[in-house]
Design an enzyme around this catalytic site. Structure first.
Site, short mmCIF file in Angstrom:
data_model
loop_
_atom_site.label_atom_id
_atom_site.label_comp_id
_atom_site.label_asym_id
_atom_site.label_seq_id
_atom_site.Cartn_x
_atom_site.Cartn_y
_atom_site.Cartn_z
N SER A 1 66.85 22.34 101.48
CA SER A 1 67.49 21.71 102.63
C SER A 1 67.18 20.22 102.62
CB SER A 1 66.99 22.32 103.94
OG SER A 1 67.44 21.57 105.05
N TYR B 1 60.16 25.11 108.53
CA TYR B 1 61.37 25.27 107.71
C TYR B 1 61.33 24.32 106.52
CZ TYR B 1 66.35 25.69 106.56
OH TYR B 1 67.55 25.90 105.92
#
Length: 242
Positions: free
Chosen positions: A137, A150
């Site tokens: 990401s 995350y």
């Protein structure tokens, strides 16, 4: 390479994974749609790809027994595996000081252990000329507040991807990661107010959110013949935000 190319897409029932399933089927792949629990959405993804081109297989990607069965199902139905895409993921957000440890463990289990278990099986079964495509990401670089867990799991995926690319020397298998920026999926949109969404959409020079199809196009390139010279890389598909 064999004439019949086969891909496994984890998290293939929704969001980016579903767009990847549709694109790879259009590219001529036979596709195994892995899903965690939503059978209805997985069936819809198969229908979009074409019943002759795809099957849905439920599996917890962090469970090595379930993942072994996933790969066996792909080989039994389509004869082998050429491309594996780790699109499944979990995103829980909170400031680090307040982050629930049980949620931390579950996010690590899905994003890191899941990618590890799928990758391990991929390297055991991919045919020569194959490709493993993991998902990171762009928040690894953006460092948004509340994204610490995350981003940490995705940073680990990037590190693992670069090592794997070197561990498969001699097998003609590419290993890369795609790192989307803000993309209009339920995973990204859920829990955000419209002001936050609009602000994030204005960050890239292209001044919009990514669409699942934008990311699927990048995966199609890496999975296909034109992407064979890209190896051991993290492609930041984010419209230029970083």
């Amino acid at each position: 390479m064999t004439s019949q190319r086969v891909a496994i897409v984890t998290g293939g029932s929704r969001g980016i994974g579903r767009a990847i399933v549709k694109r790879l089927a259009a590219d001529g792949f036979k596709v195994v749609v892995n899903y965690a629990g939503n059978q209805r959405e997985a069936a819809a993804a198969v229908e979009e790809a074409g019943a002759d081109n795809a099957i849905a297989v439920q599996a917890d990607i962090a469970d090595e027994t379930a993942v072994k069965a996933l790969f066996e199902a792909a080989i039994e139905r389509f004869g082998g595996v050429d491309v594996v895409i780790n699109a499944a993921g979990r995103m829980d957000l909170a400031p680090l000081a307040d982050f629930d440890l049980a949620t931390l463990d579950e996010q690590v289990r899905v994003n890191l252990r899941g990618t590890f278990v799928i990758s391990q099986n991929a390297l055991r079964h991919l045919r020569d000329g194959g490709a493993l495509i993991n998902f990171s990401s762009s928040v690894v670089g953006l460092a948004f507040p509340t994204y610490s867990v995350y981003a940490a799991t995705k940073g680990a995926v990037e590190a693992m991807t670069l090592v794997l690319a070197r561990e498969v020397r001699g097998r003609d298998i590419t290993v890369n990661a795609v790192a989307p920026g803000p993309t209009a999926t339920s995973l990204f949109l859920d829990g955000k107010d419209q002001e936050t969404i609009d602000r994030l959409a204005q960050q890239p020079p292209l001044q919009r959110l990514g669409q699942p199809e934008d990311i699927a196009n990048v995966v199609s390139f890496l999975a296909g013949p034109d992407g064979r010279w890209v190896n051991g890389q993290v492609l930041r598909a984010n419209g230029g935000v970083i």
